[in-house]
Structure formats: structure tokens, C-alpha cells
Motif scaffolding. Structure first.
Motif, mmCIF file in Angstrom:
data_model
loop_
_atom_site.group_PDB
_atom_site.id
_atom_site.type_symbol
_atom_site.label_atom_id
_atom_site.label_comp_id
_atom_site.label_asym_id
_atom_site.label_seq_id
_atom_site.Cartn_x
_atom_site.Cartn_y
_atom_site.Cartn_z
ATOM 1 N N SER A 37 0.842 -1.192 0.000
ATOM 2 C CA SER A 37 0.000 0.000 0.000
ATOM 3 C C SER A 37 0.874 1.237 0.000
ATOM 4 N N ILE A 41 -2.016 0.276 5.702
ATOM 5 C CA ILE A 41 -2.182 -1.177 5.629
ATOM 6 C C ILE A 41 -3.012 -1.624 6.826
ATOM 7 N N ASP A 94 -6.374 7.500 2.278
ATOM 8 C CA ASP A 94 -6.477 7.066 0.881
ATOM 9 C C ASP A 94 -7.628 7.724 0.128
#
Length: 320
Positions: A37, A41, A94
Motif C-alpha cells: 500500500s 495497511i 487514501d
């Protein structure tokens, strides 16, 4: 959707890295978590944030929800008695650019959650640090443990030379070589001034070192003692090494202090095959042919670049 409480056996690891460190970071992630990632994570594995130079912190998940409002409703179950607390919006998330949470909204979210926790808020030195972060369409809240950059302290060792591994790279390589240190026997048979040894010992990983050069062995011993760690370092060529180890870490000699011919390099790899089941090799040259000829299987690899222009690079090759 109803609010969902999660047992505190899931964690979110917050990652940060330089552009030139992507390949190295991803290899460490694959070994530690079996996934990759850019930023976060999620895993059931509990790993101390200090282990990795790339982990900024670890969120122990207590609650999750589809919105901040769902989190707000759940945190009123938290009672801290006399302990102080702080709520931190974890900036690395994200979310796509058009959904990024701006600074003022981050502060507003922290306050909204904080008002519903029974306890005394403290911004500077709280007893408990909580974190809130959006991830994969949901919001996660829990206790947050920030990483301490232990390896930066190790850069100030008394003995050093310019071509030695950086403490940051050495620490990552230890994680790649030894994801689970439980009952693992580890050796660095070409240890140089002991950069890998210091990083492993600082993580509580028992490791022995050896080198055929008495001067660098002296330097390795001084470096280990300087940080009050305890580890054995012998003056010994890898060909003389006895016993068997689960893991060996080898930074192939190439510098002014330990020049090695192609034949000597192959001998090192052959002996590594003899003494260890798993070997992580660092090299500035392509050694795949030698590695395979010695009977190893290459199971993973990456490139560790120095600087954005990658004027100097090492290969990190994981072999079994």
C-alpha cells in the motif's frame, strides 16, 4: 448501515516514504504483511511501529463507521477516569484528491469526537492518544502509537565509512530477513562495521556477526557497545563459519576495506547456502547467475536507491 464495533485485534499501519524508496518499502510490506500500500495497511498482525523506518504510526482499531457521525456515537462509551487524551486526525489517508479533508475540517472532526469522550483533553502530552482516519470508504478510530525514529540515533555511531549501509536501509533489511524473530538464529557473516547488527539488536533480535577483517570487527564491536547493546562479533571468514542458522544477511563486499573478486563473491554465496536456510543478499552488481548456481531460489527482490536520481543503487535479493 449500523455502527460496527471491532475487537482490538486489528490495526491500521500508517506509512510514509520517499519516492526513491518505493521498491524497498513495498518489499518490506510484502514480507511483514503479505500486501502492499502507498499509505495505509490494515492487518491483524501486531508489529511495533519502531521496527520499520516507513511506519509513521499504528492505529489499534476500536470502532469503525461509514461516517464521522457514526464514530461520534460510539466513542461516548470511552471513559478515561483521570487520564488525559488527545484526538489526532491522521493526515495520511487514501481519499481521492477531490475528497481530501482540509485542515480546518480535520480540527473540527477532532473536536467533535473529543467532546464525546469522557475524560480531560490535553493537546501537548496526553496520557492517551487517539487517532481517526478514513480508509477504503470507512472511518476508523482507535488508540494511536507514533513511531520513534530509533535508527536516526544509530547514525551517530563512533565508527563509520562512506560505503556502509545507511541505518534506514539496514533496519529495513533486518525486517525483510526476519519478519518474525521468534526462536530464529540469525548471522551477518560479512558484518563490516556492524550497521545491520546494531539495528537487529535494537529490535531485540539476537544476531551474531563475523568478518575476516580485524579492523572492521573492532569497529563493529565499538558501535554495538556505544549503544549499550550486547552481541557477539568474531574475526572469521565465512568459509570457516560453523553451525547452521535460519537466516543470514550478507552485504556483499565491494569497497576499499573488503574488496572481493568474482570468485570470492561466489564463495561467499556458496558458504551462505551452506550455513543458512534463508539469505538476504545486498549487492551493487547483478549476481543472479551466481545465486542460482549456488543452489538458491530467488523468492523476492527490490532495488534500494540512494537519492531521487538513484546515482547509487543496491539490489536486495531474498533467497531460499
Amino acid at each position: 448501515m449500523e455502527n460496527q464495533s471491532i475487537e482490538p485485534n486489528e490495526y491500521l499501519y500508517v506509512y510514509t516514504k520517499g519516492l526513491e524508496e518505493g521498491s524497498l518499502c513495498r518489499l518490506e510490506q510484502r514480507v511483514l504483511f503479505e500486501q502492499e500500500s502507498d499509505n495505509l495497511i490494515k492487518s491483524t498482525k501486531m508489529i511495533e511501529p519502531n521496527r520499520s523506518p516507513f511506519i509513521k504510526g499504528r492505529l489499534t482499531i476500536l470502532y469503525s463507521g461509514d461516517s464521522v457521525e457514526e464514530i461520534v456515537k460510539q466513542v461516548n462509551h470511552i471513559e478515561l477516569d483521570n487520564n488525559t487524551f488527545k484526538v489526532l486526525f491522521i493526515k495520511i489517508n487514501d481519499l481521492p484528491k477531490n475528497q481530501k479533508v482540509e485542515f480546518e475540517e480535520q480540527r473540527a472532526i477532532e473536536k467533535k469526537i473529543g467532546w464525546n469522550i469522557i475524560g480531560q483533553a490535553e493537546m501537548r502530552n496526553p496520557d492517551v492518544l487517539f487517532g481517526i482516519v478514513p480508509f477504503q470508504g470507512r472511518w476508523y478510530f482507535g488508540s494511536y502509537l507514533e513511531s520513534e525514529s530509533v535508527w536516526l540515533h544509530h547514525a551517530k555511531k563512533p565508527q563509520e565509512y562512506s560505503t556502509a549501509l545507511s541505518t534506514r536501509l539496514a533496519r529495513t533489511v533486518v525486517n525483510i530477513a526476519i519478519p518474525d524473530p521468534t526462536a530464529v538464529r540469525v548471522i551477518d557473516p560479512c558484518c563490516g562495521i556492524g550497521t545491520v547488527l546494531v539495528e537487529a539488536l535494537s529490535m531485540g533480535i539476537p544476531i551474531v556477526g563475523a568478518d575476516r577483517n580485524p579492523l572492521v570487527v573492532k569497529g563493529a564491536r565499538e558501535n554495538i557497545a556505544h549503544f549499550n547493546y550486547h552481541g557477539e562479533v568474531a574475526i572469521q571468514d565465512i568459509s570457516e563459519q560453523e553451525g547452521h542458522y535460519d537466516v543470514a544477511i550478507i552485504d556483499m563486499p565491494y569497497n576499499l576495506y573488503s574488496r572481493a573478486t568474482a570468485e570470492e563473491q561466489y564463495t561467499i554465496i556458496q558458504n551462505a547456502r551452506r550455513i543458512a536456510d534463508r539469505v538476504v543478499i545486498l549487492t551493487i552488481e547483478d549476481m543472479d547467475e551466481m545465486i542460482l548456481k549456488a543452489g538458491f531460489t530467488i523468492i523476492d527482490r527490490c532495488v534500494a536507491n540512494k537519492g531521487l536520481k538513484a546515482l547509487f543503487s543496491r539490489q536486495v535479493v531474498v533467497c531460499k
